[in-house]
Each structure stands twice: as structure tokens, then as C-alpha cells.
Design an enzyme around this catalytic site. Structure first.
Site, PDB file in Angstrom:
ATOM      1  N   LYS A 186       6.981  13.235  -6.577  1.00 57.60           N
ATOM      2  CA  LYS A 186       6.516  13.850  -5.322  1.00 57.60           C
ATOM      3  C   LYS A 186       6.811  12.894  -4.171  1.00 57.60           C
ATOM      4  CE  LYS A 186       2.495  13.828  -3.172  1.00 57.60           C
ATOM      5  NZ  LYS A 186       2.988  13.714  -1.779  1.00 57.60           N
ATOM      6  N   GLU A 261       1.612   0.052  -6.619  1.00 56.46           N
ATOM      7  CA  GLU A 261       2.086  -0.933  -5.642  1.00 56.46           C
ATOM      8  C   GLU A 261       1.387  -0.580  -4.342  1.00 56.46           C
ATOM      9  OE1 GLU A 261       3.225  -2.466  -2.712  1.00 56.46           O
ATOM     10  OE2 GLU A 261       5.124  -1.383  -2.819  1.00 56.46           O
ATOM     11  N   CYS A 295       4.588  -2.901   3.245  1.00 57.23           N
ATOM     12  CA  CYS A 295       3.480  -3.382   2.403  1.00 57.23           C
ATOM     13  C   CYS A 295       3.378  -4.905   2.432  1.00 57.23           C
ATOM     14  CB  CYS A 295       3.652  -2.878   0.986  1.00 57.23           C
ATOM     15  SG  CYS A 295       5.302  -3.135   0.338  1.00 57.23           S
ATOM     16  N   GLU A 392      -5.472  -3.712   6.253  1.00 60.40           N
ATOM     17  CA  GLU A 392      -4.054  -3.399   6.430  1.00 60.40           C
ATOM     18  C   GLU A 392      -3.922  -2.432   7.613  1.00 60.40           C
ATOM     19  OE1 GLU A 392      -0.649  -2.576   3.313  1.00 60.40           O
ATOM     20  OE2 GLU A 392      -1.873  -0.782   3.565  1.00 60.40           O
TER      21      GLU A 392
HETATM   22  P1  NAI Z   1      -1.487   7.515   0.872  1.00 61.35           P
HETATM   23  O1  NAI Z   1      -1.806   6.484  -0.151  1.00 61.35           O
HETATM   24  O2  NAI Z   1      -2.503   8.575   1.119  1.00 61.35           O
HETATM   25  O3  NAI Z   1      -0.110   8.280   0.501  1.00 61.35           O
HETATM   26  C1  NAI Z   1       0.881   7.775  -0.360  1.00 61.35           C
HETATM   27  C2  NAI Z   1       1.319   8.891  -1.322  1.00 61.35           C
HETATM   28  O4  NAI Z   1       0.196   9.279  -2.102  1.00 61.35           O
HETATM   29  C3  NAI Z   1       1.786  10.158  -0.617  1.00 61.35           C
HETATM   30  O5  NAI Z   1       2.842  10.732  -1.355  1.00 61.35           O
HETATM   31  C4  NAI Z   1       0.567  11.058  -0.696  1.00 61.35           C
HETATM   32  O6  NAI Z   1       0.863  12.421  -0.642  1.00 61.35           O
HETATM   33  C5  NAI Z   1      -0.001  10.682  -2.046  1.00 61.35           C
HETATM   34  N1  NAI Z   1      -1.427  10.970  -2.233  1.00 61.35           N
HETATM   35  C6  NAI Z   1      -2.408  10.937  -1.300  1.00 61.35           C
HETATM   36  N2  NAI Z   1      -3.595  11.284  -1.840  1.00 61.35           N
HETATM   37  C7  NAI Z   1      -3.361  11.542  -3.153  1.00 61.35           C
HETATM   38  C8  NAI Z   1      -4.190  11.960  -4.257  1.00 61.35           C
HETATM   39  N3  NAI Z   1      -5.492  12.180  -4.088  1.00 61.35           N
HETATM   40  N4  NAI Z   1      -3.620  12.133  -5.474  1.00 61.35           N
HETATM   41  C9  NAI Z   1      -2.306  11.904  -5.634  1.00 61.35           C
HETATM   42  N5  NAI Z   1      -1.475  11.525  -4.648  1.00 61.35           N
HETATM   43  C10 NAI Z   1      -1.994  11.333  -3.418  1.00 61.35           C
HETATM   44  O7  NAI Z   1      -1.128   6.756   2.216  1.00 61.35           O
HETATM   45  P2  NAI Z   1      -1.067   7.396   3.705  1.00 61.35           P
HETATM   46  O8  NAI Z   1      -2.264   8.239   3.931  1.00 61.35           O
HETATM   47  O9  NAI Z   1       0.259   8.003   3.888  1.00 61.35           O
HETATM   48  O10 NAI Z   1      -1.156   6.096   4.603  1.00 61.35           O
HETATM   49  C11 NAI Z   1      -2.424   5.480   4.813  1.00 61.35           C
HETATM   50  C12 NAI Z   1      -2.292   3.995   4.721  1.00 61.35           C
HETATM   51  O11 NAI Z   1      -1.842   3.628   3.417  1.00 61.35           O
HETATM   52  C13 NAI Z   1      -1.293   3.351   5.653  1.00 61.35           C
HETATM   53  O12 NAI Z   1      -1.804   3.170   6.937  1.00 61.35           O
HETATM   54  C14 NAI Z   1      -1.052   2.050   4.946  1.00 61.35           C
HETATM   55  O13 NAI Z   1      -2.104   1.163   5.241  1.00 61.35           O
HETATM   56  C15 NAI Z   1      -1.130   2.415   3.483  1.00 61.35           C
HETATM   57  N6  NAI Z   1       0.219   2.620   2.895  1.00 61.35           N
HETATM   58  C16 NAI Z   1       0.761   1.633   2.119  1.00 61.35           C
HETATM   59  C17 NAI Z   1       2.036   1.758   1.629  1.00 61.35           C
HETATM   60  C18 NAI Z   1       2.678   0.689   0.814  1.00 61.35           C
HETATM   61  O14 NAI Z   1       3.880   0.528   0.870  1.00 61.35           O
HETATM   62  N7  NAI Z   1       1.956  -0.029   0.005  1.00 61.35           N
HETATM   63  C19 NAI Z   1       2.854   2.934   1.909  1.00 61.35           C
HETATM   64  C20 NAI Z   1       2.175   3.949   2.699  1.00 61.35           C
HETATM   65  C21 NAI Z   1       0.909   3.767   3.159  1.00 61.35           C
END
Ligand code: NAI
Ligand code: MG
Length: 490
Positions: A186, A261, A295, A392
């Protein structure tokens, strides 16, 4: 702000649907969601929103592919050849893919080109592994022959974020395919488009039906359906730590293997004996690369007190020069943040920093009336407990934390729930090696930053993750180890 390029560059949007069993289909209930251009806030396209039923359909064909389909019988070397072919096609389409990435994710066109090159490298690296994943013969007690087999985990669910849409795809497809798994991926709801083009190329080069299934959708719907699906064997996730906690709880019912990650609040430490010019440039790159949406962003900038004033002045002078604007413009150095949500989050932290008494040296503002641009921001006199030092932010906001001694800075660098990366700038060999040994993080950079290569293991200590991606280390997470024991003689 850099003005918009004279001729707006528009990549071709060929695909907006779901790839299941090598066929592009609408979602089972016909639902779609909009995907935006973060530089303007305008809708680019409507994309199919995968339902739980679509997830189930993808899992079924993936299961068939990995158990009985041609993929399950294919020579490992042939798997590798398919991966090389995909890498070659991506290389041929690099220009178009970079445009799609910049359009949908907002990263500068130069950064997008770098990411596409990284995708090609990653797929080639893991293509080489495909026929080198070996078991062992084991000197077991008694009259037996024991050996180990390394077999695919099975159907792997991969959930990726929006900050490096193509690169995260490659980091997850590479080891999964090399080890012979079938994939249900996804993409992030913000950035589904570039992965669709790569999936088209995967079908074109001959990956059998069911091996690669690509879904678009929201986390709480499509992602949740994957995490709770009883026939997905493993979840690989990159994103927020709070999302990982939800995923781990929801994956518990089927005891799925999970690798995570998850970002960080990485310390970047500048000692007074560092080469000042190099360290200023390094600290600048550490925080502002891809608007801080990284990240490993060097967001806690520890600067030794004796050089702090000069260092902050030079960093601010450098940051003031940053060219913000249209990501498609070759001259642009910084594009927009990915979304309104991220923009609001960042500006919220800027407010908090000021309320908590940190000194705003530079930036802290939205740039321009449309799109999600934020100016490079520097806070000085930050203390460890302020939210701009603990959380973060995922934006171009650096917190400068003064320090006076080696032991003090190591202790404070480790005083975080995260542990993804850490930087140190010094000309003293002892300090560099001791810091590398003592700081709790998966990646340590000495006199450099953000050097991430497909060959080296990448992942987090503490709440920055579980498991490692890249390098040989990733293969462990995509294979199950089987022991076979044979009685010798009667
Ligand atoms: P998120 O963790 O919600 O989204 C990342 C992925 O997880 C997306 O594909 C999303 O659709 C999916 N996801 C969200 N909720 C889920 C659930 N309950 N079950 C399964 N999959 C789920 O991150 P978001 O909301 O896009 O960004 C929020 C914060 O997360 C950012 O401000 C940043 O601090 C952090 N982040 C960190 C990243 C990294 O590279 N470690 C990448 C993106 C965001
Ligand atoms: Mg979220």
C-alpha cells in the site's frame, strides 16, 4: 521564492487504479480519493481507494503466486534477472518517473532524480542476492545430516510513507523479491502515482501475476485491512511511531512478523575542533534535505558553546540563501512540505518553540499564498525538554542545543526514545570513535550526514524501529529458516 518555470512540466498520468494479479482494476466499491500537487494544493487525479475486499483479493492471488504459481518454481537466478530487467526499465523511464515524483510529493526535481537512481541501485543490488541466499550444513550431534533452508516468508504486506515514495518501494520490493516472496503493497495516500508507474513496468518486464500487487488507500482502511488480514505473513512498515504501535497491536491476533522503520530526533553534534565550514554545510544538509521530511533529519543540533555564536550565524547566513519554490524548476533547492497537515504541524511546533522560550533566529513562516512551503527555520537556546527538542517535527526546523563537554553531550544525545541516526563533526579521532560507540542509533555519520546506501544496514534502536532494511541484513526479515535433519544409516 523561485518563480514558476516558464513552461509547466506535466508528466503523463497513465494509471490511477489498483494492480491485482497483473490487472489494473477499480476498487470493489468504486471509491476513489484525490491526490494533490503539494506545490499548488490542486488535485492531480482521483485514485482508486482499495477496500478490505480488494486487500483480500490481492492476498489470495499473492498466496497462489508464492505457493503454486510460476514464481514459486522459478529459478532464483531467473528471479534476479527479472529484477535486473525492472531496474533497466526504470532507468530508461527515469526522467518521467522523477517528474511524477516531484509532482506528487513536492521534492525538487534534482532530488527526485537522485531517488530514481537509488531505486535502480537497490533493485540491482538485491537482484544480485537472489541466487546467493544460502542455508548451512550444521554439525549436529548423532548420526544425522542437518542443513538449513532459507525460504520466503510468504505473502508480505508493505506499507510505505510519502516522503520517499519510490525509494521506500524499492527498499521493500528489493529484499522481498530476491527472497521469493509475493507482495501486497500500500502506498501512502498522499503519493500513490510514481509507484503505479513502476508497477506497470514490473508487469511489462514479466513478473508473473500475483507476485506484485499494488494498492492505494488510507491507513485506517486499506492499511488496517492488511494488518489484520489472517493470510498476510509479515508487515513491513515505514512511518510514524504511533502508527507502528497501532499496527503491532492489530498484528498480534495473527502474530505477524513486523519490521518497522520509524523516524527519529537525531542528534548532530558539532565539536569546537570540527572543520567549521564543513560542519556548517553538513548541519545545513542534515536538517534541510527534502524540507526536513526525512526520518534521519539532524534536527537536534548540539553545538559546543565556545563556537556556537559563530556557528549559528554562519548556518543562518547559509539558510537565508536557500532557494524555495517550484520543485520542477532546476534552480529550486527546497520545494513544499507534502500536505496541509504537515504544514500545520510544523507551524504548530514553531509556535510552541517560541512559547517555551527558545530564540527564533530564522524563518518559522509559511512562504507564498498557495502550496505548503515553509522557510528554513533555526531555533537557538533550545533546552532538552522543549517539544521542539523532543518531537519529530518533519519540517525544516532545527533546534540548536548548546553543550560544554563530551560526556554531557553523549548523555543528552541518548536522552530520547528514538535511535535512528546520529552525526558527529570533529577532527579528533578518539571523539569520533567513542561517540560512534556510545550513541544509541542504527546509523552514525562522522563528518558527513545522510549517506544511506543500499549496501549498508539501516534501521533504528529503541522506538525508531525493529529490524533492518538494506544490505544483507534485510534478507533475514524476508526469509524463514528451516532445519532439515536426515538419519544417516539404519
Ligand atoms: P503515518 O505513519 O500515519 O503513515 C505512514 C503509512 O502508514 C501510510 O501509508 C499510511 O496510510 C499508513 N497508515 C496510517 N495509519 C495506519 C493504520 N492504522 N494501519 C495501517 N497503516 C496505516 O504517517 P503520516 O500521518 O503520513 O505522517 C505523520 C508523521 O509521521 C510525520 O509528520 C512524521 O513525523 C512521521 N513520518 C515518518 C516517516 C519516516 O520516514 N519514518 C515517514 C512519514 C511520516
Ligand atoms: Mg497518519
Amino acid at each position: 521564492m523561485v518563480t514558476t518555470a516558464a513552461k509547466p512540466v506535466k508528466p503523463n498520468i497513465r494509471q490511477t487504479r489498483l494492480l491485482i494479479n497483473n490487472e489494473w482494476v477499480d476498487s470493489s466499491d468504486g471509491a476513489t480519493f484525490e491526490t494533490l500537487n503539494p506545490a499548488t494544493g490542486e488535485t492531480i487525479a482521483k485514485v482508486a481507494h482499495a477496500t478490505a475486499k480488494d486487500v483480500d483479493a490481492a492476498v489470495r492471488v499473492a498466496r497462489r503466486a508464492v505457493e503454486t504459481g510460476p514464481w514459486s518454481r522459478m529459478d532464483a537466478a531467473e528471479r534476479g534477472r527479472l529484477m535486473y530487467r525492472l531496474a533497466d526499465r526504470i532507468e530508461q523511464e527515469a526522467g518521467e518517473l522523477a517528474l511524477l515524483e516531484s509532482l506528487n510529493c513536492g521534492k525538487t526535481i534534482r532530488d527526485s532524480r537522485g531517488d530514481v537512481a537509488g531505486v535502480v541501485n537497490t533493485l540491482r543490488y538485491y537482484a544480485g542476492w537472489a541466487d546467493k541466499i544460502e542455508g548451512k550444513t550444521v554439525p549436529v550431534r548423532g548420526s544425522f545430516l542437518s542443513y538449513t533452508l532459507r525460504q520466503p516468508v510468504g505473502v508480505v504486506g508493505q506499507i510505505i510513507p510519502w516522503n520517499f515514495p519510490l525509494l521506500m518501494l524499492a527498499w521493500k520490493w528489493g529484499p522481498a523479491l530476491a527472497c521469493g516472496n509475493a507482495i501486497v503493497m500500500k502506498t501512502a495516500e498522499q503519493t500513490p502515482l510514481s509507484a503505479m508507474r513502476v508497477a506497470e513496468l514490473a508487469v511489462e518486464v514479466g513478473f508473473p501475476p500475483g507476485v506484485i500487487n499494488l494498492l492505494a488507500g488510507l491507513g485506517e482502511t486499506t492499511g488496517h485491512a492488511m494488518v489484520t488480514h489472517p493470510d498476510i505473513d509479515k508487515i513491513a512498515f515505514t512511518g510514524h511511531v504511533d502508527t507502528a504501535k497501532i499496527i503491532q497491536k492489530n498484528a498480534a491476533n495473527s502474530l505477524k512478523r513486523c519490521t518497522f522503520e520509524l523516524g527519529g530526533k537525531s542528534p548532530n553534534v558539532i565539536f569546537a575542533d570540527a572543520n567549521m565550514q564543513q560542519a556548517v554545510e553538513g548541519a545545513f544538509h542534515a536538517i534541510y534535505f527534502h524540507c526536513g521530511q526525512c526520518c534521519t533529519a539532524g534536527s537536534r543540533l548540539f553545538v559546543e558553546n565556545s563556537i556556537r555564536q559563530e556557528f549559528v550565524e554562519r548556518l543562518a547566513a547559509r539558510a537565508k540563501e536557500r532557494k524555495i519554490g517550484d520543485p520542477m524548476d532546476e534552480a529550486t533547492e527546497q520545494g513544499p512540505q507534502v500536505s496541509q497537515e504537515q504544514l500545520d504541524k510544523i507551524l504548530g511546533y514553531v509556535d510552541a518553540g517560541q512559547k517555551h522560550g527558545a530564540k527564533l533566529v530564522l524563518g518559522g513562516e509559511r512562504v507564498g499564498p498557495r502550496g505548503y512551503f515553509v522557510s528554513p527555520t533555526i531555533f537557538d537556546n533550545v533546552t532538552d525538554e522543549m517539544s521542539i527538542a523532543t518531537d519529530e517535527i518533519f519540517g525544516p526546523v532545527v533546534s540548536v542545543l548548546p553543550f560544554n563537554s563530551f560526556d554531557e553531550v553523549v548523555e543528552r544525545a541518548n536522552n530520547t526514545t528514538y535511535g535512528l541516526a546520529a552525526g558527529v563533526w570533529t577532527t579528533n579521532l578518539d571523539k569520533a570513535h567513542l561517540y560512534a560507540k556510545k550513541v544509541k542509533a542504527g546509523t552514525i555519520w562522522v563528518n558527513t550526514y545522510h549517506v544511506v546506501d543500499t549496501t549498508t544496514p539501516f534501521g533504528g534502536f529503541k522506538m525508531s524501529g525493529q529490524g533492518r532494511e538494506n544490505g544483507e541484513a534485510a534478507l533475514d526479515h524476508y526469509t524463514e529458516m528451516k532445519t532439515v535433519t536426515i538419519k544417516l544409516g539404519t
